[in-house]
Design an enzyme around this catalytic site. Structure first.
Site, PDB file in Angstrom:
ATOM      1  N   THR A  11       0.650  -1.430   0.110  1.00 12.29           N
ATOM      2  CA  THR A  11       0.089   0.211  -0.158  1.00 12.29           C
ATOM      3  C   THR A  11       0.907   1.175  -0.049  1.00 12.29           C
ATOM      4  O   THR A  11       0.795   2.169  -0.948  1.00 12.29           O
ATOM      5  CB  THR A  11      -0.922   0.062   1.500  1.00 12.29           C
ATOM      6  OG1 THR A  11      -1.535  -1.152   1.327  1.00 12.29           O
ATOM      7  CG2 THR A  11      -1.749   0.981   1.181  1.00 12.29           C
ATOM      8  N   GLY A 182      -7.076   0.030   2.958  1.00 11.84           N
ATOM      9  CA  GLY A 182      -5.343   0.226   3.243  1.00 11.84           C
ATOM     10  C   GLY A 182      -5.022   0.860   4.808  1.00 11.84           C
ATOM     11  O   GLY A 182      -3.970   1.451   4.673  1.00 11.84           O
ATOM     12  N   LYS A 200       3.965   3.862  18.247  1.00  9.96           N
ATOM     13  CA  LYS A 200       4.073   5.543  17.831  1.00  9.96           C
ATOM     14  C   LYS A 200       4.468   6.274  18.982  1.00  9.96           C
ATOM     15  O   LYS A 200       4.980   7.059  18.950  1.00  9.96           O
ATOM     16  CB  LYS A 200       2.907   5.670  16.857  1.00  9.96           C
ATOM     17  CG  LYS A 200       2.586   5.023  15.773  1.00  9.96           C
ATOM     18  CD  LYS A 200       1.341   5.125  15.041  1.00  9.96           C
ATOM     19  CE  LYS A 200       1.131   4.535  13.833  1.00  9.96           C
ATOM     20  NZ  LYS A 200      -0.364   4.531  13.311  1.00  9.96           N
TER      21      LYS A 200
END
Ligand code: HSE
Length: 396
Positions: A11, A182, A200
Site C-alpha cells: 500500500t 489500506g 508510535k
C-alpha cells in the site's frame, strides 16, 4: 537527477511511486533535482503494474548500485526491513521509512549507523500517517522543554470506533472495511490491541524526552474491551471514548508512556478527531498546547510524508539532519499503573465507594457507573475489591 529505490511495493510503497510520478515537477522543484525511482524491490510478481519494468527481487542490486542514494523502506515488520535498512545505511545510502515497528524497536541502532555513515534515517510517516509531527518536534519545537505528548495515533481503531458509534456497524464489518481502505496492518491485531499505537507513542516519547522508550516495556490496552454500553454511558456524561497513546515526563525526570482507551470530555478538540483521522497534542513549556490533526493512515497520506522525507534526504545529502535520542537506563520509565488519574468505572456489586471518592455516580439497570476521584490503578483495584467490574477506563 537522484535515483532512489523502494523496498516493498504494498500500500505505502506503491503510493510513494505514484506520488513521485504524479508530482514529478513539483518534487524536482523542492528537491533541486529530479527524483527517479530506479528500482522497486519486492518478492511478488506484478506484471500489470505500471512500474513492472523497475521491479527486482534482489536487494543486493540496490545495495551495490552507487547511483542509488536514497532507499525507501516500506516493507514493514522487523525482519527483512531491519537487515536491508542496516545494509543500506552501511552502504552510505540514506533511508526513509514509514515502518513504526522498526523505528520504535531499532531506531537507536539505525540512527547510530546513519550518524557513523553521515547519512539520514528519516521516519516522518511512522507516526500520524500524513500529519507532519516528527519534523515539528525535531525542528519547530526544539526551543521547548516538552513535558507531555498524547494522541489518537491509530487510524484503524479510530475508524472502527467512529463507525460503530455513529452507525452501530458491527466490529468485524468495519475492520474489513478498514483493511480494504489500506488503513489496517497486515495483522490487524496490532491495531486493535494497541501495539501499533504503542510503537508510535514510544517514537514520540523518544524524540520529545530524549531517552529510548521500549514499546515492549509499556502498558498497552486496545479497544476490544470497549462496549456500546460504555460508549452510550460516556456519551450521556459528555464524553467520547478514544484510544490514546500518552507519554509525559515526571518531576523526577522519569518518563511514563502507555496506550489505553480514555474518556475525553467533548469540550476538548481532540474528542472530535473521528474516522481515520489522527490528532496529536504536544505540550511545551514555551508553546503551551498544540494539536496536530490529519489523515493518520492510508496510501496517499502516508506516501505524502514518505516523499517529503525523500526530498529532505536529497536536500541534506551533504549535511545530516540531527535526529536522535539516548539509550535509557533501567529506572528511566515509570509504570503507568503508579500514576494517579480520574477513572470511569462500570460495575455491579459493592466497591468501597469512599475510596473511589466519586465525583459522579449513575445507576443503570443493576449496575453503577462511577467517575472516580484521582487514583492510581492499584488504588482503584483495591477500592473496587470484590465488585464485578464490567469496564474501567481512564479519563483525560
Ligand atoms: N495501521 C495503521 C493505522 C497505519 O491504522 O494507524 C498507519 O500507521
Amino acid at each position: 537527477m537522484v535515483n532512489i529505490a523502494i523496498l516493498g511495493f504494498g500500500t505505502v510503497g506503491s503510493g510513494v511511486a505514484e506520488v513521485i510520478e504524479e508530482n514529478r515537477e513539483r518534487i524536482a522543484g523542492s528537491a533541486g533535482e529530479e527524483i527517479c525511482v530506479k528500482y522497486i524491490v519486492d518478492i511478488r510478481d506484478m506484471p500489470d503494474s505500471p512500474f513492472a519494468s523497475r521491479l527486482i527481487r534482489d536487494f543486493s542490486v540496490v545495495e551495490s548500485d552507487p547511483e542509488v542514494s536514497v532507499v525507501v523502506e516500506t516493507i514493514g515488520g522487523t525482519r527483512a526491513a531491519l537487515e536491508f535498512t542496516r545494509r543500506a545505511l552501511s552502504a552510505g545510502k540514506s533511508v526513509v521509512t514509514s515502518n513504526k515497528e522498526l523505528v520504535a524497536a531499532h531506531g537507536l541502532e539505525l540512527l547510530a549507523i546513519a550518524k557513523e555513515k553521515n547519512v539520514n534515517y528519516l521516519f516522518e510517516a511512522s507516526v500520524g500517517g500524513g500529519i507532519p509531527i516528527i519534523s515539528p518536534i525535531t525542528q519547530c519545537l526544539t526551543a521547548n522543554e516538552i513535558d507531555e505528548v498524547y494522541g489518537i495515533l491509530n487510524g484503524t481503531t479510530n475508524y472502527i470506533l467512529t463507525r460503530m458509534i455513529a452507525e452501530g456497524c458491527p466490529f468485524d464489518e468495519v475492520l474489513r472495511e478498514a483493511q480494504r481502505l489500506g488503513y489496517a496492518e497486515a495483522d490487524p491485531t496490532a491495531d486493535v490491541e494497541g501495539y501499533d499505537a504503542a510503537r508510535k507513542i514510544c517514537i514520540l516519547a523518544d524524540l520529545c524526552f530524549g531517552k529510548n522508550v521500549d514499546p515492549e516495556a509499556i502498558r498497552v490496552e486496545g479497544i476490544s474491551g470497549i462496549s456500546l454500553t460504555d460508549v452510550d454511558c460516556a456519551g450521556g456524561l459528555g464524553y467520547k471514548i478514544k484510544l490514546l497513546g500518552r507519554a509525559y515526563r515526571l518531576p523526577d525526570g522519569r518518563v511514563t508512556a502507555y496506550v489505553a482507551p480514555h474518556l475525553i470530555s467533548d469540550k476538548y478538540l481532540i474528542s472530535r478527531v473521528d474516522g481515520v483521522m489522527n490528532g496529536i497534542v504536544v505540550h511545551g513549556n514555551a508553546l503551551g498546547e498544540c494539536l496536530f490533526y490529519g489523515a493518520g493512515a492510508g496510501k496517499r497520506p502516508t506516501a505524502s510524508a514518505v516523499v517529503a522525507d525523500v526530498i529532505d534526504a536529497v536536500k541534506h545529502r551533504q549535511r545530516r539532519r540531527t535526529i536522535g535520542w539516548e539509550p535509557a537506563d533501567g529506572n528511566a520509565l515509570a509504570d503507568a499503573r503508579d500514576m494517579a488519574t480520574f477513572w470511569y468505572v462500570r460495575c455491579a456489586g459493592s466497591p468501597d465507594v469512599r475510596a473511589l471518592n466519586p465525583r459522579r455516580t449513575l445507576e443503570r439497570g443493576g449496575e453503577r457507573v462511577y467517575l472516580t476521584g484521582s487514583l492510581t490503578a492499584r488504588e482503584l483495584d483495591a477500592a473496587l475489591g470484590p465488585a464485578d467490574v464490567r469496564a474501567k477506563f481512564r479519563i483525560l
